[in-house]
Design an enzyme around this catalytic site. Structure first.
Site, PDB file in Angstrom:
ATOM      1  N   MET A 151      24.088  40.920  -9.753  1.00 31.34           N
ATOM      2  CA  MET A 151      24.694  40.118 -10.813  1.00 31.34           C
ATOM      3  C   MET A 151      24.244  38.671 -10.657  1.00 31.34           C
ATOM      4  SD  MET A 151      26.340  42.348 -12.425  1.00 31.34           S
ATOM      5  CE  MET A 151      27.109  43.943 -12.262  1.00 31.34           C
ATOM      6  N   CYS A 152      23.663  38.110 -11.694  1.00 26.76           N
ATOM      7  CA  CYS A 152      23.000  36.818 -11.560  1.00 26.76           C
ATOM      8  C   CYS A 152      23.302  35.914 -12.743  1.00 26.76           C
ATOM      9  CB  CYS A 152      21.487  37.012 -11.460  1.00 26.76           C
ATOM     10  SG  CYS A 152      20.992  38.204 -10.186  1.00 26.76           S
ATOM     11  N   THR A 153      22.791  34.689 -12.666  1.00 24.14           N
ATOM     12  CA  THR A 153      22.880  33.727 -13.759  1.00 24.14           C
ATOM     13  C   THR A 153      21.527  33.052 -13.895  1.00 24.14           C
ATOM     14  OG1 THR A 153      25.209  33.334 -13.204  1.00 24.14           O
ATOM     15  CG2 THR A 153      24.139  31.761 -14.682  1.00 24.14           C
ATOM     16  N   GLU A 159      17.709  39.308 -13.872  1.00 27.86           N
ATOM     17  CA  GLU A 159      19.055  39.112 -14.377  1.00 27.86           C
ATOM     18  C   GLU A 159      19.568  40.484 -14.801  1.00 27.86           C
ATOM     19  OE1 GLU A 159      22.429  37.020 -15.544  1.00 27.86           O
ATOM     20  OE2 GLU A 159      20.611  36.069 -14.777  1.00 27.86           O
ATOM     21  N   ARG A 208      30.359  31.739 -18.115  1.00 26.37           N
ATOM     22  CA  ARG A 208      29.208  31.136 -17.427  1.00 26.37           C
ATOM     23  C   ARG A 208      28.223  30.547 -18.434  1.00 26.37           C
ATOM     24  NH1 ARG A 208      26.673  35.608 -14.058  1.00 26.37           N
ATOM     25  NH2 ARG A 208      28.100  37.043 -15.100  1.00 26.37           N
TER      26      ARG A 208
END
Length: 476
Positions: free
Chosen positions: A1-3, A95, A245
């Site tokens: 899980m990323c941004t 992502e 986010r």
């Protein structure tokens, strides 16, 4: 899980491309920095399974492979996360994004043999020279072999920055980020419009027709094709885990914009920032955790039940910012600023494209803490700081802020000296760059160790004060 956040070259203060991503999985997943040498006369098959990777994806090895860098998982040396090759192509991936259940019921991921984040850098970076070329190859693999999972990948070179998203097991879309805009994503399929005739867009051959054939897009009812709406998941999980986010990143660069934090489907895909972005702005986004608000999960006691998932989480195992300055030689013009562990309590260390070999500390580290690996030097400090975040975090953050500011000044002086040497003595210029880069990396590690000792001293005094057990005359 990323941004992920990507900024076009006309939206940055200095005209550089900026591409950043936080990689979030497990705080025990030590990362390394690897320089892969160029190879010639190579034959055979690349195999994920042979490295202990996610599945059994295979692909022919290139006969001639370019030199490239990656930041991989300690155990498999795969999932390279971020890297540049000698041609100047950079990749960050992936992502994690999610196709809708209805789409996957018809075109599921090829979980056994499809390409995953483990493989993308290993396949693309040795053989592709441009962002467009990288997008095209990855797209071909998705269409023919399939994607093993849902993902978004950014590609950057000296002229372009592109972003690719999967829509299903075999469908994909990619767009060149508009030069004057930025793009932000948090575990969602964010791309929408698609024009197969645009030179700034690419996609699978049946991207729109497949969606129409299976009832995911009705031109008469729905209007223009919308990739995100047709293919990707959009439910209650997105409202608190993902939307805030993207909302906070767009609010940072466009303070005047008014939109609900849980209205992610309607957030603009691209925005022109009200003030042009800097490298420091992008670092700040990787460190973002709703600080100073009721949704901050760290500043008011550790609250794992906070519904808004921040960008900087403790289980981030690394975050990075890729900067491409096309007007400079690639050796100094392309830099990965790498923060091991949780970005909020880490330091972004520059790794120049001209770095020939990473320090030994970046080639070790496992899922067990140690005192020698770079990863664990930063992770142990972060773990200690989290035991009393309000008291200890400001000490760490201020020290790293000062270090980054001082390092930036030193970088400017080194780069000026490098350019002065380059036309006269190329070997001397290379030596200068490598000596400087090693010193900066080593200084960052030394600072982390010094801070850990400082924090241990504070915590020791705190605990002694709480369980001192003095006699009635305050003596031993």
């Amino acid at each position: 899980m990323c941004t992920t956040i990507i900024v076009g070259e006309k939206a940055t203060a200095d005209g550089s491309f900026l591409v950043a991503r936080s990689a979030d999985s497990s705080s025990l997943k030590a990362q390394h920095f690897v320089v892969h040498p160029a190879v010639t006369g190579q034959s055979g098959i690349y195999s994920t399974k042979a490295h202990g990777g996610a599945n059994d994806f295979t692909y022919p090895l290139p006969e001639t492979g370019m030199r490239y860098t990656t930041v991989p998982n300690w155990k498999t040396q795969l999932h390279g996360a971020v890297g540049f090759n000698e041609a100047g192509l950079g990749i960050t991936g992936t992502e994690s994004i999610f196709a809708s259940d209805a789409v996957l019921a018809i075109d599921p991921y090829n979980k056994e043999k499809g390409i995953t984040e483990d493989d993308i850098p290993e396949v693309i970076l040795p053989r592709c020279r441009t962002a467009r070329e990288g997008v095209k190859l990855l797209g071909e693999i998705i269409e023919t072999i399939g994607a093993g999972e849902g993902f978004g990948v950014a590609f950057v070179d000296l002229t372009d920055v592109w972003y690719l998203e999967t829509g299903s097991g075999h469908q994909w879309i990619a767009q060149r980020i508009p030069a004057e805009c930025y793009f932000a994503s948090g575990n969602q399929g964010r791309l929408q419009a698609y024009d197969p005739n645009s030179k700034d867009m690419m996609g699978s051959a049946t991207l729109t027709t497949w969606a129409q054939e299976h009832g995911f897009w009705d031109p008469e009812k729905d209007g223009p094709f919308n990739f995100s709406k047709a293919y990707t998941r959009d439910d209650g999980r997105d409202r608190v885990y993902n939307d805030p986010r993207v909302w906070v990143m767009q609010k940072y660069f466009n303070p005047s914009i008014v939109q609900a934090p849980d209205d992610g489907r309607n957030f603009p895909v691209y925005l022109e920032p009200e003030k042009k972005a800097t490298l420091e702005d992008i670092k700040a986004m990787m460190r973002e955790h709703f600080e100073g608000t009721e949704h901050d999960p760290y500043g008011n006691g550790l609250r794992g039940d906070e519904p808004w998932r921040p960008i900087s989480v403790f289980r981030t195992y690394e975050a990075h910012v890729m900067q491409v300055r096309p007007w400079l030689p690639k050796a100094i013009g392309e830099v990965i600023y790498l923060a091991m562990g949780m970005a909020d309590l880490s330091v972004f260390v520059p790794f120049y494209a001209g770095l020939e070999e990473a320090p030994a500390s970046y080639g070790i580290g496992t899922d067990k803490a140690d005192s020698k690996s770079a990863y664990w030097k930063f992770r142990r400090l972060q773990t200690l700081a989290m035991t009393d975040y309000p008291k200890l975090a400001p000490i760490v953050k201020q020290a790293f802020k000062t270090f980054e500011a001082e390092t930036a000044k030193k970088q400017a002086l080194m780069e000026e000296a490098y350019l002065g040497m380059l036309g006269k003595d190329e070997n001397a210029a290379k030596a200068l760059l490598n000596m400087f880069n090693h010193k900066v990396i080593e200084a960052a590690e030394a600072l982390a160790e010094s801070l850990m000792n400082e924090l241990f001293t504070i915590r020791t005094a705190d605990i002694e004060e709480s369980v001192v057990f003095k006699n009635n005359k305050a003596k031993d």
